[in-house]
Write an enzyme that holds these catalytic residues in place. Structure first.
Site, PDB file in Angstrom:
ATOM      1  N   HIS A 187     -35.719  -3.423  31.175  1.00 58.68           N
ATOM      2  CA  HIS A 187     -36.218  -2.254  31.994  1.00 58.68           C
ATOM      3  C   HIS A 187     -37.740  -2.430  32.025  1.00 58.68           C
ATOM      4  O   HIS A 187     -38.399  -2.124  32.932  1.00 58.68           O
ATOM      5  CB  HIS A 187     -35.950  -1.128  30.832  1.00 58.68           C
ATOM      6  CG  HIS A 187     -34.691  -0.882  30.515  1.00 58.68           C
ATOM      7  ND1 HIS A 187     -33.641  -0.983  31.760  1.00 58.68           N
ATOM      8  CD2 HIS A 187     -33.853  -0.240  29.893  1.00 58.68           C
ATOM      9  CE1 HIS A 187     -32.375  -0.753  31.397  1.00 58.68           C
ATOM     10  NE2 HIS A 187     -32.450  -0.315  30.137  1.00 58.68           N
ATOM     11  N   ASP A 218     -30.098  -2.511  37.026  1.00 59.60           N
ATOM     12  CA  ASP A 218     -31.024  -2.053  35.884  1.00 59.60           C
ATOM     13  C   ASP A 218     -31.528  -0.615  36.191  1.00 59.60           C
ATOM     14  O   ASP A 218     -32.246  -0.457  37.379  1.00 59.60           O
ATOM     15  CB  ASP A 218     -32.138  -3.270  35.763  1.00 59.60           C
ATOM     16  CG  ASP A 218     -33.138  -2.564  34.592  1.00 59.60           C
ATOM     17  OD1 ASP A 218     -33.234  -1.566  34.374  1.00 59.60           O
ATOM     18  OD2 ASP A 218     -33.679  -3.732  34.020  1.00 59.60           O
ATOM     19  N   HIS A 219     -30.892   0.495  35.710  1.00 59.50           N
ATOM     20  CA  HIS A 219     -31.163   1.600  36.113  1.00 59.50           C
ATOM     21  C   HIS A 219     -32.768   1.981  36.184  1.00 59.50           C
ATOM     22  O   HIS A 219     -32.962   2.993  36.951  1.00 59.50           O
ATOM     23  CB  HIS A 219     -30.203   2.569  35.210  1.00 59.50           C
ATOM     24  CG  HIS A 219     -30.888   2.791  34.010  1.00 59.50           C
ATOM     25  ND1 HIS A 219     -30.546   2.275  32.841  1.00 59.50           N
ATOM     26  CD2 HIS A 219     -31.410   3.848  33.436  1.00 59.50           C
ATOM     27  CE1 HIS A 219     -31.073   2.743  31.623  1.00 59.50           C
ATOM     28  NE2 HIS A 219     -31.525   3.702  32.107  1.00 59.50           N
TER      29      HIS A 219
END
Length: 508
Positions: A247, A184-185
């Site tokens: 996010h 999950d960037h």
């Protein structure tokens, strides 16, 4: 600054989906960023794999325009060296022929370099429908039996609780949990990674981080553009599934979890799971849903103007959700997460609003507020009250401002993907999603998603493209105890023409 520590030599990184947008815009540029800064050893072999018929040079030409140089610097020699380490293999995802070619290329490289313990990283920049097929072929044909194998999987990790568990059940027999990296960037973003140090490394924040001092917490995500022709894809996802369940929830768990025993990845992830388990079910009556319509001047299209979208679509492009955490630290503190497309600006930020001053001579003071700007223009600023300079006793709201572009001019701040790929190469899971964490998060959101996406779902409120969102947003935030400052009473210093993050009603 300490010198960079390079990775193991002769690592082989295989990028599945190498011809796609994610790879050329994020994955390859991230590897180049690490290489440019000395965090990726020059001996690293990078292999692109996809179904497209391309040559090595074709892939290099596709990647080259996206390789970023800091401050406009151009280092042709370093770029050329990086590109020379890239090769390409064309093959299907469900057949064996391509994987056997991949295995041959990897083994020839490792033999040439006399590698005793292979280190192979596989990055799946692919649609979720291909995850299991590719994972099975990796395990069967190119897994490093006498070395280290690591697999990075891109989100989405399922569509709901059932599909997430199904995906887990298929991946679990193939790879150990320590070999899987669910990326999950947002967990790689500098300001998100800073939350542990900010909270637990500062006594004054740590002491006030509870229901006795905090009035409400808000996490917001704003995009200034719509689906731009991708409405057919977005229609089956919606804003809640797209950014809030993953996010934004990751940010919220780091904001609200207890202090971990150490920086050990499992200690950190244990605390994230613990706090997630104390979240109350999401109240369907405590939500605000919206869908963008045409802009007020008629120049921007509505969501339904997209030819790929059904004219009766109830897809949610804006959502504000109320959360309650039922534990000793947070009981009674309203928490709001809100996200939307086609809004008036683009930013991601955290706002922690502290309670007002007790009764007495300062009881009319504005609330203190800690604001953490995740993107763009990373910053942390704390709004506080101070006496106005001069002879009067009148006070005014001002700030303590840590804007990264001003304070850290000579520092390299890695992109999120750079940071996370580096962690994966070192086997550090701190900033990746664990299987039980994924399960608990889907348990929290699946009932809401079923309600919002059912035939009986309420119709989302239409808001103009380019606005702040639904007209009831201000009232919604006020119901959750957010206090707006008077118009013109405070302005956070603008750091760029596009940065208009003043705490005023029109821009919040």
């Amino acid at each position: 600054m300490s010198p960079p520590v390079t990775f193991e030599q002769n690592t082989v990184i295989t990028i599945f989906g190498a011809s796609g947008d994610l790879s050329k815009k994020k994955t390859f540029p991230a590897l180049f960023g690490l290489f440019r800064q000395g965090y990726l050893d020059a001996s690293t072999k990078i292999i692109g794999y996809s179904r497209s018929e391309l040559s090595d040079d074709d892939l290099r030409s596709r990647v080259r325009p996206f390789l970023k140089k800091p401050h406009g610097e151009v280092d042709d020699a370093k770029e050329a060296q990086f590109l020379s380490n890239i090769s390409y293999i064309s093959g299907s995802y469900d057949g064996e022929e391509g994987y056997l070619k991949l295995l041959k290329a990897i083994e020839e490289f490792e033999k040439e370099r006399q590698v005793k313990q292979p280190h192979r990283l596989f990055y799946l920049a692919l649609p979720p429908t291909a995850f299991t097929t590719v994972a099975e072929k990796i395990k069967k044909l190119v897994y490093a039996e006498n070395g280290i194998t690591r697999v990075i999987v891109e989100k989405p990790f399922g569509h709901d609780l059932e599909s997430s568990r199904e995906l887990q059940s298929k991946l679990a027999p193939l790879f150990r949990e320590e070999e899987l990296f669910r990326i999950d960037h947002y967990l790689g973003k500098e300001m998100v990674k800073n939350l542990l140090a900010l909270r637990f490394g500062n006594v004054f924040f740590d002491a006030a981080w509870n229901k006795d001092h905090i009035q409400m917490i808000q996490v917001s995500f704003k995009e200034p553009f719509g689906t731009e022709g991708r409405g057919g894809y977005f229609d089956s996802i919606g804003i809640i599934r797209d950014v809030i369940q993953n996010h934004m929830l990751q940010i919220l768990t780091l904001l609200t979890m207890e202090r971990p025993q150490s920086f050990d990845p499992e200690d950190v992830r244990d605390e994230k799971v613990k706090v997630l388990k104390t979240f109350a079910p999401i109240d369907q009556n405590d939500i605000l849903l919206g869908q963008y319509g045409r802009s007020e001047d008629g120049t921007k299209p509505s969501y339904l103007d997209d030819s790929t979208v059904s004219q009766d679509s109830k897809c949610v492009t804006f959502a504000a959700l109320g959360f309650k955490i039922e534990n000793e630290r947070w009981d009674g503190v309203p928490i709001v997460m809100r996200a939307g497309k086609a809004l008036n600006e683009g930013k991601v930020e955290i706002r922690v609003l502290f309670k007002g001053v007790s009764s007495g001579i300062f009881n009319d003071m504005p609330n203190n507020e800690l604001v953490i700007r995740v993107q763009p223009n990373e910053a942390i600023y704390l709004k506080f009250n101070a006496k106005t300079p001069g002879l009067e006793t009148q006070s005014q709201l001002t700030d303590l401002d840590l804007t990264y572009a001003k304070r850290y001019k000579n520092y390299w701040i890695p992109e999120a993907y750079e940071s996370l790929i580096r962690d994966a190469l070192h086997g550090d899971h701190s900033n990746f999603v664990r299987d039980d964490e994924l399960d608990v998060s889907w348990e929290l959101f699946t009932p809401l998603l079923r309600y919002v996406e059912s035939e009986d779902a309420p119709s989302p409120e239409i808001y103009p493209y380019g606005s702040r969102g639904p007209k009831d947003l201000t009232k919604y935030l006020e119901r959750h105890h957010y206090v707006f400052q008077k118009q013109g009473s405070y302005q956070w210093p603008v750091t760029s023409p596009s940065d208009d993050s003043a705490n005023l009603t029109p821009n919040l």
